[in-house]
Design an enzyme around this catalytic site. Structure first.
Site, PDB file in Angstrom:
ATOM      1  NE  ARG A 156      -4.221  -8.968   2.530  1.00 34.11           N
ATOM      2  CZ  ARG A 156      -4.933  -9.303   3.033  1.00 34.11           C
ATOM      3  NH1 ARG A 156      -6.369  -9.419   2.289  1.00 34.11           N
ATOM      4  NH2 ARG A 156      -4.984 -10.107   4.045  1.00 34.11           N
ATOM      5  NE  ARG A 210       7.174   5.219   9.595  1.00 28.22           N
ATOM      6  CZ  ARG A 210       6.455   5.046   8.785  1.00 28.22           C
ATOM      7  NH1 ARG A 210       7.090   4.606   7.411  1.00 28.22           N
ATOM      8  NH2 ARG A 210       5.315   5.556   8.487  1.00 28.22           N
ATOM      9  CB  CYS A 217      -1.604  -0.024  13.040  1.00 25.98           C
ATOM     10  SG  CYS A 217       0.191  -0.335  12.764  1.00 25.98           S
ATOM     11  CD  GLU A 253      -8.298  -8.744   9.556  1.00 25.07           C
ATOM     12  OE1 GLU A 253      -9.353  -8.830   8.609  1.00 25.07           O
ATOM     13  OE2 GLU A 253      -7.507  -7.751   9.261  1.00 25.07           O
ATOM     14  NE  ARG A 302      -5.788 -11.608   7.694  1.00 27.20           N
ATOM     15  CZ  ARG A 302      -6.581 -11.875   8.765  1.00 27.20           C
ATOM     16  NH1 ARG A 302      -6.274 -11.349   9.894  1.00 27.20           N
ATOM     17  NH2 ARG A 302      -7.028 -13.028   8.691  1.00 27.20           N
ATOM     18  CE1 TYR A 362      -2.691 -13.722   2.900  1.00 24.78           C
ATOM     19  CE2 TYR A 362      -1.653 -14.107   0.683  1.00 24.78           C
ATOM     20  CZ  TYR A 362      -2.520 -13.599   1.678  1.00 24.78           C
ATOM     21  OH  TYR A 362      -3.372 -12.527   1.283  1.00 24.78           O
ATOM     22  NE  ARG A 388      -5.974 -16.272  -1.661  1.00 21.63           N
ATOM     23  CZ  ARG A 388      -5.598 -15.188  -2.679  1.00 21.63           C
ATOM     24  NH1 ARG A 388      -5.451 -13.923  -2.436  1.00 21.63           N
ATOM     25  NH2 ARG A 388      -5.824 -15.592  -3.979  1.00 21.63           N
TER      26      ARG A 388
END
Length: 121
Positions: free
Chosen positions: A6, A62, A74, A77, A89, A107, A115
């Site tokens: 992540r 890319r 894509c 959220e 994210r 992050y 987090r």
């Protein structure tokens, strides 16, 4: 084994250049910190918060040599009230022998609040 790796980053404004630039910065950091090669990646999911609509963050991958054929998707959220805004994210699905505790989730910027357990002093 396939592991999820992540990462998240925030941007200041909803503009295509900033979205792609921030996504590329985050992706390169995840790749570098985890020693990922494009060949080891099954796919990458990228989500953005509802307030980011000016560009496709997948364009950032890319721009990285060797990542032309990695499947990238894509999505938006879930817009939970009070959640972090202007956030991108990433979820890399990587074939690796690294154990869970050896994975380095990244992050950056305002996304560090997602987090806090990873940023204890």
């Amino acid at each position: 084994m396939i592991r999820g790796i992540r990462g998240a980053i925030t941007v200041q404004i909803d503009n295509e250049e900033e979205i792609i630039s921030a996504t590329e910065r985050l992706a390169r950091e995840v790749i570098r910190e985890n020693g990922i090669t494009a060949e080891s990646v099954s796919s990458v999911f990228i989500s953005v918060t509802h307030d980011l609509t000016s560009g496709f963050p997948a364009k950032a991958l890319r721009q990285i040599d060797g990542w032309t054929f990695v499947p990238v998707m894509c999505m938006q959220e879930i817009p939970v009230p009070g959640s972090l805004q202007k956030c991108i994210r990433l979820m890399f699905h990587v074939n690796t022998d690294v154990r869970q505790e050896g994975i380095k989730h990244i992050y950056l910027e305002g996304a560090k609040v997602l987090r806090p357990d990873l940023f204890k002093s």
